[in-house]
Write an enzyme that holds these catalytic residues in place. Structure first.
Site, PDB file in Angstrom:
ATOM      1  CG  ASP A 113     -18.839  -6.302  16.650  1.00  0.00           C
ATOM      2  OD1 ASP A 113     -18.586  -5.520  17.581  1.00  0.00           O
ATOM      3  OD2 ASP A 113     -19.420  -5.934  15.611  1.00  0.00           O
ATOM      4  NE  ARG A 146     -29.174  -2.753  18.972  1.00  0.00           N
ATOM      5  CZ  ARG A 146     -27.942  -2.294  19.041  1.00  0.00           C
ATOM      6  NH1 ARG A 146     -27.344  -2.160  20.203  1.00  0.00           N
ATOM      7  NH2 ARG A 146     -27.292  -1.941  17.966  1.00  0.00           N
ATOM      8  NE  ARG A 170     -19.542   2.422  19.314  1.00  0.00           N
ATOM      9  CZ  ARG A 170     -20.309   1.442  18.866  1.00  0.00           C
ATOM     10  NH1 ARG A 170     -21.141   0.827  19.675  1.00  0.00           N
ATOM     11  NH2 ARG A 170     -20.248   1.066  17.606  1.00  0.00           N
ATOM     12  CE  LYS A 182     -25.904  -5.393  14.760  1.00  0.00           C
ATOM     13  NZ  LYS A 182     -25.543  -3.958  14.804  1.00  0.00           N
ATOM     14  CG  ASN A 183     -22.478  -4.507  12.151  1.00  0.00           C
ATOM     15  OD1 ASN A 183     -23.527  -4.196  12.701  1.00  0.00           O
ATOM     16  ND2 ASN A 183     -21.362  -4.773  12.815  1.00  0.00           N
ATOM     17  CB  CYS A 209     -22.147   3.331  23.331  1.00  0.00           C
ATOM     18  SG  CYS A 209     -22.140   1.618  22.909  1.00  0.00           S
TER      19      CYS A 209
HETATM   20  C1  UD1 Z   1     -18.922  -0.731  13.631  1.00  0.00           C
HETATM   21  C2  UD1 Z   1     -19.861  -1.872  13.903  1.00  0.00           C
HETATM   22  C3  UD1 Z   1     -19.616  -2.444  15.291  1.00  0.00           C
HETATM   23  C4  UD1 Z   1     -18.149  -2.802  15.468  1.00  0.00           C
HETATM   24  C5  UD1 Z   1     -17.252  -1.629  15.091  1.00  0.00           C
HETATM   25  C6  UD1 Z   1     -15.783  -1.987  15.094  1.00  0.00           C
HETATM   26  C7  UD1 Z   1     -21.803  -1.312  12.602  1.00  0.00           C
HETATM   27  C8  UD1 Z   1     -23.240  -0.914  12.575  1.00  0.00           C
HETATM   28  N1  UD1 Z   1     -21.233  -1.420  13.795  1.00  0.00           N
HETATM   29  O1  UD1 Z   1     -19.229   0.294  14.581  1.00  0.00           O
HETATM   30  O2  UD1 Z   1     -20.432  -3.596  15.451  1.00  0.00           O
HETATM   31  O3  UD1 Z   1     -17.897  -3.149  16.810  1.00  0.00           O
HETATM   32  O4  UD1 Z   1     -17.581  -1.170  13.772  1.00  0.00           O
HETATM   33  O5  UD1 Z   1     -15.537  -3.044  14.241  1.00  0.00           O
HETATM   34  O6  UD1 Z   1     -21.216  -1.584  11.569  1.00  0.00           O
HETATM   35  N2  UD1 Z   1     -13.941   6.475  16.299  1.00  0.00           N
HETATM   36  C9  UD1 Z   1     -13.508   7.751  16.520  1.00  0.00           C
HETATM   37  N3  UD1 Z   1     -14.120   8.770  15.843  1.00  0.00           N
HETATM   38  C10 UD1 Z   1     -15.154   8.560  14.987  1.00  0.00           C
HETATM   39  C11 UD1 Z   1     -15.588   7.236  14.764  1.00  0.00           C
HETATM   40  C12 UD1 Z   1     -14.957   6.204  15.438  1.00  0.00           C
HETATM   41  O7  UD1 Z   1     -12.587   7.992  17.286  1.00  0.00           O
HETATM   42  O8  UD1 Z   1     -15.671   9.529  14.419  1.00  0.00           O
HETATM   43  C13 UD1 Z   1     -13.282   5.337  17.020  1.00  0.00           C
HETATM   44  C14 UD1 Z   1     -14.250   4.586  17.930  1.00  0.00           C
HETATM   45  O9  UD1 Z   1     -14.380   5.218  19.192  1.00  0.00           O
HETATM   46  C15 UD1 Z   1     -13.571   3.243  18.033  1.00  0.00           C
HETATM   47  C16 UD1 Z   1     -12.952   3.054  16.640  1.00  0.00           C
HETATM   48  O10 UD1 Z   1     -12.912   4.372  16.078  1.00  0.00           O
HETATM   49  O11 UD1 Z   1     -12.552   3.267  18.988  1.00  0.00           O
HETATM   50  C17 UD1 Z   1     -13.719   2.139  15.723  1.00  0.00           C
HETATM   51  O12 UD1 Z   1     -15.062   2.550  15.655  1.00  0.00           O
HETATM   52  P1  UD1 Z   1     -15.902   2.400  14.321  1.00  0.00           P
HETATM   53  O13 UD1 Z   1     -15.178   1.552  13.348  1.00  0.00           O
HETATM   54  O14 UD1 Z   1     -16.360   3.740  13.893  1.00  0.00           O
HETATM   55  O15 UD1 Z   1     -17.180   1.593  14.829  1.00  0.00           O
HETATM   56  P2  UD1 Z   1     -18.668   1.767  14.350  1.00  0.00           P
HETATM   57  O16 UD1 Z   1     -18.721   2.099  12.914  1.00  0.00           O
HETATM   58  O17 UD1 Z   1     -19.393   2.642  15.316  1.00  0.00           O
END
Ligand code: UD1
Length: 416
Positions: A302, A394, A119, A19-20, A114
């Site tokens: 995850d 989902r 996030r 999915k991701n 969320c």
């Molecule tokens: C992706 C995955 C999700 C998984 C996560 C971590 C997808 C669609 N989803 O989510 O299933 O749980 O990676 O492996 O691929 N952060 C910030 N600022 C930002 C972006 C992120 O501080 O602009 C922080 C987040 O709050 C979190 C950490 O970075 O603590 C990791 O998040 P991130 O890797 O961005 O997760 P997603 O890409 O949203």
């Protein structure tokens, strides 16, 4: 989802596409006016949402087979990702980079909080700003403009998966060279880079901390098969071990599952490679372990909920520390209602086992928490009813059918 627990899982199961990996790869279709074909696409609610989102931008979608999707962004007719879609699927936000690269402008709703944590998207925004976009936040939307993006050196405060993908998709059509430092190393980022390379992008280092991109003027169509879902694999592994079963997981990407295999083995699972996958079984009692979620190649957040459910069956105290999301123990309260002994303090949970779990009505709060409750239900006595199954739909393709084929007694209530 109604589960009559206690049946050990046995047999062979086939993984779906990741999915991701699929979601950002679908967004990459925006980068070219030629059709792209994506294979091994899981039939999930999130994929439907992504098709709807792309449809709003003028991207035509056509299923060529059960799992083969053609996307064609001949000419874009919109540049907006509306709140209604982004709020149901945060991954929508990665359309920002490709839209900006193709259309020179993008208006994308910010996702908001969320169930599992705040996030934020600050790193995504800082990234496209560094590439020269003018970005404003207005009425809950990120509005970005750039006549032409320009390559830059970008250091990510933390290795965010989504930010890495967004910046990567913006950079492939920028002028000159972009270097993303402290980039996410997740296999899904690597798969996206493979798709982009097949479209003509010039990328080096995907899968490492430093990704280098040499921008090109044009990308073309491509044909790409998505990698198997390592999170689905880990979820099925946890379910197998929790029930004392013996399952062959076809397509399990052993190389992407090293931390998961290591931790399951430490807990007493027997895991061996077989042709085209992994075999996992449990014969004896389970041992308690210490577990810390980390960015890849560390143990994935995850799979934390599924491991917590499993560790209620281990003989002693396990310690789980969640370092990625600040509120990702929502499943623990539900597990406690089923008879688990779990104490939480901040980012750490102590799980004492083995607990005799007893079936109960429980409520899913997010996708992976739901799967944790399914694992618990499979291991529990009597009947567990997991409500809000839309979370599962989902991200898990045909979960009830796959578990049913492995001998689980699981059914979907008519009204779900
Ligand atoms: C992706 C995955 C999700 C998984 C996560 C971590 C997808 C669609 N989803 O989510 O299933 O749980 O990676 O492996 O691929 N952060 C910030 N600022 C930002 C972006 C992120 O501080 O602009 C922080 C987040 O709050 C979190 C950490 O970075 O603590 C990791 O998040 P991130 O890797 O961005 O997760 P997603 O890409 O949203």
């Amino acid at each position: 989802m109604i589960i009559h627990g206690g049946a050990p899982l046995r047999g062979v199961v086939e993984l779906s596409g990741s999915k991701n990996a699929t979601l950002p790869i679908m967004m990459a279709a925006v980068l070219t006016d030629e059709p792209v074909v994506i294979r091994n696409v899981p039939r999930l609610r999130d994929v439907k949402t992504a098709i709807e989102l792309l449809g709003g931008l003028g991207v035509a979608a056509r299923w060529l087979g059960d799992h083969e999707l053609e996307l064609h962004a001949r000419a874009l007719s919109g540049h907006e990702a509306p709140y209604d879609l982004v709020k149901t699927m945060r991954a929508s936000f990665v359309v920002l980079g490709p839209l900006l690269a193709r259309a020179g402008r993008a208006r994308v709703s910010t996702p908001g909080g969320c169930a599992i944590g705040a996030r934020p998207v600050n790193l995504h925004i800082a990234g496209v700003r560094a590439l020269g976009a003018r970005v404003q936040m207005r009425h809950g939307y990120v509005e970005a403009h750039a006549a032409r993006l320009i390559g830059a050196r970008i250091w990510l405060d933390n290795p965010s998966v989504g930010a890495t993908e967004n910046i990567l998709m913006a950079a492939v059509r920028a002028r000159g060279r972009t270097v993303i430092e402290n980039a996410a190393r997740e296999p899904e980022v690597r798969d996206l880079a493979r798709m982009l390379a097949a479209m003509g992008a010039r990328i080096a280092g995907a899968g490492t901390h430093v990704i280098e991109v040499e921008g090109v003027d044009r990308l073309h169509g491509a044909d790409h098969a998505v990698i198997p879902d390592r999170i689905e694999a880990g979820s099925l592994m946890a379910a197998t071990v929790a029930t004392g079963g013996d399952v062959i997981i076809r397509g399990a990407p052993a190389g992407d599952l090293e931390a998961v295999v290591a931790k399951l083995a430490e807990a007493g699972a027997e895991i061996s490679p077989v042709a085209d996958g992994l075999r996992i079984a449990r014969n004896g009692p389970l041992r308690p372990i210490e577990l810390r979620t980390l960015p890849y190649p560390g143990f994935p957040t995850d799979l934390q909920a599924q491991m917590m459910a499993l560790l209620t069956q281990a003989d002693g105290a396990s310690v789980i520390t969640e370092t990625i999301f600040e509120n990702r123990f929502m499943h623990a309260q539900e597990l406690i209602r089923m008879g688990a002994d779990i104490v939480m303090k901040g980012a750490t949970a102590v799980v004492r086992g083995p607990s005799r779990l007893s079936g109960a009505p429980v409520m899913a709060t997010d996708l992976r928490a739901s799967m944790g409750l399914i694992v618990a239900g499979l291991a529990a006595e009597n009947t567990t009813t997991v409500s809000r199954v839309y979370h599962l739909d989902r991200g898990y393709e045909a979960l009830d059918r796959k578990l049913g084929a492995l001998g689980a007694r699981i059914e979907r209530a008519a009204d779900e």
